[in-house]
Write an enzyme that holds these catalytic residues in place. Structure first.
Site, PDB file in Angstrom:
ATOM      1  N   HIS A  47       7.312  -4.033   1.065  1.00  0.00           N
ATOM      2  CA  HIS A  47       6.668  -4.256  -0.233  1.00  0.00           C
ATOM      3  C   HIS A  47       7.130  -5.612  -0.772  1.00  0.00           C
ATOM      4  O   HIS A  47       8.299  -5.770  -1.118  1.00  0.00           O
ATOM      5  CB  HIS A  47       7.089  -3.111  -1.178  1.00  0.00           C
ATOM      6  CG  HIS A  47       6.446  -3.160  -2.525  1.00  0.00           C
ATOM      7  ND1 HIS A  47       6.638  -2.165  -3.455  1.00  0.00           N
ATOM      8  CD2 HIS A  47       5.633  -4.060  -3.115  1.00  0.00           C
ATOM      9  CE1 HIS A  47       5.962  -2.462  -4.562  1.00  0.00           C
ATOM     10  NE2 HIS A  47       5.352  -3.605  -4.380  1.00  0.00           N
ATOM     11  N   ARG A  49       7.338  -7.584  -3.671  1.00  0.00           N
ATOM     12  CA  ARG A  49       7.158  -7.428  -5.127  1.00  0.00           C
ATOM     13  C   ARG A  49       6.994  -8.781  -5.795  1.00  0.00           C
ATOM     14  O   ARG A  49       7.501  -9.796  -5.304  1.00  0.00           O
ATOM     15  CB  ARG A  49       8.371  -6.719  -5.729  1.00  0.00           C
ATOM     16  CG  ARG A  49       8.319  -5.221  -5.555  1.00  0.00           C
ATOM     17  CD  ARG A  49       9.447  -4.557  -6.333  1.00  0.00           C
ATOM     18  NE  ARG A  49       9.218  -3.140  -6.418  1.00  0.00           N
ATOM     19  CZ  ARG A  49       8.632  -2.533  -7.451  1.00  0.00           C
ATOM     20  NH1 ARG A  49       8.250  -3.221  -8.505  1.00  0.00           N
ATOM     21  NH2 ARG A  49       8.445  -1.237  -7.433  1.00  0.00           N
ATOM     22  N   GLU A 155      -2.960   6.477   0.602  1.00  0.00           N
ATOM     23  CA  GLU A 155      -1.612   7.017   0.796  1.00  0.00           C
ATOM     24  C   GLU A 155      -1.293   7.864  -0.429  1.00  0.00           C
ATOM     25  O   GLU A 155      -1.357   7.374  -1.563  1.00  0.00           O
ATOM     26  CB  GLU A 155      -0.594   5.885   0.967  1.00  0.00           C
ATOM     27  CG  GLU A 155       0.817   6.441   1.150  1.00  0.00           C
ATOM     28  CD  GLU A 155       1.829   5.410   1.658  1.00  0.00           C
ATOM     29  OE1 GLU A 155       1.428   4.434   2.312  1.00  0.00           O
ATOM     30  OE2 GLU A 155       3.018   5.613   1.395  1.00  0.00           O
TER      31      GLU A 155
END
Ligand code: PXP
Length: 250
Positions: A47, A49, A155
């Protein structure tokens, strides 16, 4: 009903969290990704960010260059992240909601309310060859919205299921199972993740319509005690055991 194999994506974000606590090079999340490959993972999840609190742009570049397994890049739906995803063309892009102050991704994306903002982003990622997934709560309306925007994958956020206990947990599991069945009915590939650990993964892995789980924080923590390879292998064993139970009902 044919039960598909269940893939395991390893989220390496929190190796980078530990590295960034000191602002130096170690521990290296890309080294963790290599180890995950060796341990039988089916994919690597990271991820990026907006505040770069764990994974960095350089990590994504190195993962793209060095790791042969499919990369699932998690991003917020912003112009900056879209440009990065379009440039790297990862196998998959999972769009997640992101708030600056949160400790981790709280709750799913609002695919219904976010339609006008999300649709052009999904269109561009689809056209660029990445498999787009939306990280949503197990909710029929959210699934229908994902489908209507042309996302091939969803998901399901398992965080709530993992946090609660007793009857509340049973109810959350039921919500996940109903959502996964609905996803299959409307032609969405269904993944799940967030907060999963050895004691919560089997019930989720028994949901037949799920084809992939993404797991990170628990495994990185467990790696301190048993090593990453052992932690991943044990998680895989739990998933396989659950899958065997549904493939061979009594
Ligand atoms: N899936 C998504 C979309 C996530 O955002 C996260 C957390 O970054 C995970 C899976 C993995 O969650 P955890 O680190 O709690 O296993």
């Amino acid at each position: 009903m044919e039960i598909s194999p269940l893939r395991l994506g390893i989220n390496i974000d929190h190796v980078a969290t530990i590295r960034n606590a000191r602002g130096i090079q170690n521990p290296d999340p890309v080294r963790a990704a290599h180890l995950a490959v060796k341990s039988g993972a089916d994919g690597i999840t990271a991820h990026l960010r907006e505040d770069r609190r764990h994974i960095s742009d350089d990590d994504i570049q190195r993962l793209t260059n060095e790791i042969d397994l499919p990369l699932n890049l998690e991003i917020a739906a912003t112009d900056e992240m879209l440009a990065i995803a379009l440039r790297h063309k990862p196998h998959a892009v999972c769009i997640v909601p992101e708030k600056r102050q949160e400790l981790t991704t709280e709750g799913g994306l609002d695919a219904i309310g976010g339609h006008n903002h999300l649709k052009p982003i999904i269109d561009q990622l689809n056209a660029n060859g990445s498999r787009v997934s939306l990280f949503i709560d197990p909710d029929k309306g959210q699934l229908d919205a994902a489908r209507s925007m042309g996302a091939p994958v969803v998901e399901l956020h398992t965080g709530k299921y993992c946090e609660v206990s007793g009857e509340e947990r049973d109810a959350e599991l039921e919500r996940l199972a109903i959502a996964a069945a609905h996803a299959s009915e409307i032609g969405l590939e269904c993944h799940a993740g967030h907060g999963l650990a050895y004691d919560t993964v089997e019930a989720v892995a028994e949901i037949p319509n799920l084809v992939e789980l993404n797991i990170g924080h628990f495994l990185i923590g467990e790696a301190i005690f048993v090593g990453l390879e052992n932690a991943i292998k044990r998680m895989r064993d739990h998933m396989d055991r659950a899958r065997t139970r549904i493939a061979l009902p009594n």
